[in-house]
Design a protein around this motif. Structure first.
Motif, short mmCIF file in Angstrom:
data_model
loop_
_atom_site.label_atom_id
_atom_site.label_comp_id
_atom_site.label_asym_id
_atom_site.label_seq_id
_atom_site.Cartn_x
_atom_site.Cartn_y
_atom_site.Cartn_z
N GLY A 201 0.82 -1.21 0.00
CA GLY A 201 0.00 0.00 0.00
C GLY A 201 0.86 1.26 0.00
O GLY A 201 0.60 2.20 -0.76
N ILE A 202 1.87 1.27 0.84
CA ILE A 202 2.79 2.42 0.89
C ILE A 202 3.55 2.54 -0.43
O ILE A 202 3.68 3.64 -0.98
CB ILE A 202 3.78 2.27 2.06
N MET A 203 4.03 1.42 -0.94
CA MET A 203 4.78 1.46 -2.20
C MET A 203 3.90 1.96 -3.35
O MET A 203 4.36 2.71 -4.20
CB MET A 203 5.34 0.08 -2.54
N TRP A 204 2.63 1.56 -3.36
CA TRP A 204 1.73 1.99 -4.43
C TRP A 204 1.41 3.48 -4.31
O TRP A 204 1.42 4.20 -5.30
CB TRP A 204 0.47 1.16 -4.42
N ARG A 205 1.14 3.95 -3.10
CA ARG A 205 0.80 5.37 -2.89
C ARG A 205 1.97 6.28 -3.23
O ARG A 205 1.78 7.37 -3.75
CB ARG A 205 0.38 5.62 -1.45
N GLU A 206 3.16 5.83 -2.93
CA GLU A 206 4.36 6.65 -3.11
C GLU A 206 5.19 6.24 -4.32
O GLU A 206 6.37 6.54 -4.39
CB GLU A 206 5.22 6.57 -1.83
N ARG A 207 4.58 5.60 -5.29
CA ARG A 207 5.33 5.07 -6.43
C ARG A 207 6.03 6.15 -7.25
O ARG A 207 7.14 5.93 -7.72
CB ARG A 207 4.44 4.20 -7.30
N LYS A 208 5.42 7.31 -7.39
CA LYS A 208 6.08 8.37 -8.16
C LYS A 208 7.31 8.90 -7.43
O LYS A 208 8.36 9.12 -8.05
CB LYS A 208 5.10 9.51 -8.45
N GLN A 209 7.18 9.10 -6.13
CA GLN A 209 8.33 9.56 -5.34
C GLN A 209 9.45 8.52 -5.35
O GLN A 209 10.62 8.86 -5.43
CB GLN A 209 7.90 9.86 -3.91
N MET A 210 9.07 7.24 -5.23
CA MET A 210 10.06 6.17 -5.24
C MET A 210 10.78 6.12 -6.59
O MET A 210 11.99 5.95 -6.65
CB MET A 210 9.42 4.82 -4.96
N ALA A 211 10.02 6.29 -7.68
CA ALA A 211 10.63 6.26 -9.01
C ALA A 211 11.61 7.43 -9.17
O ALA A 211 12.71 7.25 -9.72
CB ALA A 211 9.56 6.32 -10.09
N GLN A 212 11.25 8.61 -8.66
CA GLN A 212 12.17 9.75 -8.73
C GLN A 212 13.43 9.49 -7.91
O GLN A 212 14.53 9.82 -8.33
CB GLN A 212 11.49 11.01 -8.21
#
Length: 77
Positions: A47-58
């Motif tokens: 859930g955290i990874m999905w919500r923050e996927r754009k930040q993680m990709a950056q």
């Protein structure tokens, strides 16, 4: 894409099939989000990874760029 795979492989050492159990990833998510990750499970992790996927990709794109600076090529090959 390679940066994402490389980071996840290195960050989940010993926990490749269950990344939510990785102490390193728990620590990274805890410092990033401020949420205690002591009892995180499969659903909470994804859930955290999905919500923050754009930040993680950056973040992973940035780490890939910084790796180029960390590995300086010799001037006289």
């Amino acid at each position: 894409m390679w940066n994402i795979v490389r980071f996840l492989w290195n960050a989940t050492k010993g926990h490749h099939l269950a990344p939510w159990r990785s102490p390193y990833l728990r620590w990274r998510l805890e410092t990033y989000s401020g949420i205690k990750m002591t009892h995180i499970g499969f659903l909470e992790f994804w859930g955290i990874m999905w919500r923050e996927r754009k930040q993680m990709a950056q973040f992973l794109k940035w780490t890939g760029e910084m790796k180029q600076y960390a590995r300086v090529k010799p001037k006289n090959p």
